[in-house]
Design a protein around this motif. Structure first.
Motif, mmCIF file in Angstrom:
data_model
loop_
_atom_site.group_PDB
_atom_site.id
_atom_site.type_symbol
_atom_site.label_atom_id
_atom_site.label_comp_id
_atom_site.label_asym_id
_atom_site.label_seq_id
_atom_site.Cartn_x
_atom_site.Cartn_y
_atom_site.Cartn_z
ATOM 1 N N GLU A 164 5.064 12.718 0.663
ATOM 2 C CA GLU A 164 5.040 12.233 -0.910
ATOM 3 C C GLU A 164 4.157 13.046 -1.532
ATOM 4 O O GLU A 164 3.042 13.513 -1.393
ATOM 5 N N SER A 165 4.475 12.915 -2.930
ATOM 6 C CA SER A 165 3.489 13.750 -4.216
ATOM 7 C C SER A 165 3.934 12.887 -5.470
ATOM 8 O O SER A 165 4.844 12.289 -5.557
ATOM 9 N N GLY A 166 3.076 13.296 -6.421
ATOM 10 C CA GLY A 166 3.433 12.778 -7.735
ATOM 11 C C GLY A 166 2.513 11.471 -7.991
ATOM 12 O O GLY A 166 2.681 11.156 -9.240
ATOM 13 N N GLY A 211 2.104 8.652 1.977
ATOM 14 C CA GLY A 211 1.841 7.596 0.861
ATOM 15 C C GLY A 211 1.181 8.465 -0.240
ATOM 16 O O GLY A 211 0.450 9.584 0.297
ATOM 17 N N THR A 212 1.232 7.905 -1.381
ATOM 18 C CA THR A 212 0.845 8.725 -2.301
ATOM 19 C C THR A 212 0.143 7.397 -3.420
ATOM 20 O O THR A 212 0.858 6.401 -3.582
ATOM 21 N N GLN A 213 -0.838 7.624 -3.809
ATOM 22 C CA GLN A 213 -1.525 6.348 -4.676
ATOM 23 C C GLN A 213 -0.984 6.578 -6.172
ATOM 24 O O GLN A 213 -1.412 7.524 -6.721
ATOM 25 N N VAL A 214 -0.742 4.961 -6.492
ATOM 26 C CA VAL A 214 -0.569 5.131 -7.844
ATOM 27 C C VAL A 214 -1.326 4.145 -8.616
ATOM 28 O O VAL A 214 -1.460 2.966 -8.140
ATOM 29 N N THR A 215 -2.107 4.348 -9.539
ATOM 30 C CA THR A 215 -2.973 3.566 -10.167
ATOM 31 C C THR A 215 -2.492 3.407 -11.658
ATOM 32 O O THR A 215 -2.581 4.441 -12.379
#
Length: 124
Positions: free
Chosen positions: A6-8, A117-121
């Motif tokens: 994942e990315s972005g 996984g990719t973190q979204v805040t």
């Protein structure tokens, strides 16, 4: 065997947008259903969206309907999650997953392969 990356992810203000990408290895990507899930600290993993093999249909979790869109590009072995009108409660680690049965179901137990996984805040 499918490997998913994942990315972005990143930090965005409430009301903003992000587009997540998930790149898959393997020659049979188009036959897999794909899903996006998310998990926030102290909470259970939550279904975000799913897309069937070949992209015939999509499904979304109730909390993101009308704001998020899942899509796939089989030529690029990729699946995407376009997120709009983001809210602080969307903050989580977002994972893509591959369903060998092709359904892109909301049941996480049906997925055999998961990305890191990719973190979204989302800030308020």
């Amino acid at each position: 065997q499918v490997e998913l990356v994942e990315s972005g992810g990143g930090l965005v203000q409430a009301g903003g947008s992000l587009r997540l990408s998930c790149a898959a290895s393997g020659h049979t990507f188009s036959t897999y259903g794909m899903g996006w899930f998310r998990q926030a600290p102290g909470k259970e993993r939550e279904f975000v969206g799913g897309i069937t093999r070949y992209g015939h249909s999509t499904d979304y979790g109730d909390s993101v309907k009308g704001r998020f869109t899942i899509s796939r590009d089989d030529a690029k072995n990729s699946v995407y999650l376009q997120m709009s009108s983001l809210k602080p409660e969307d903050t989580a680690n977002y994972y893509c997953a591959a369903d060998p049965m092709g359904w892109g179901t909301s049941d996480s137990r049906k997925y055999d392969y998961w990305g890191q996984g990719t973190q979204v805040t989302v800030s308020s």
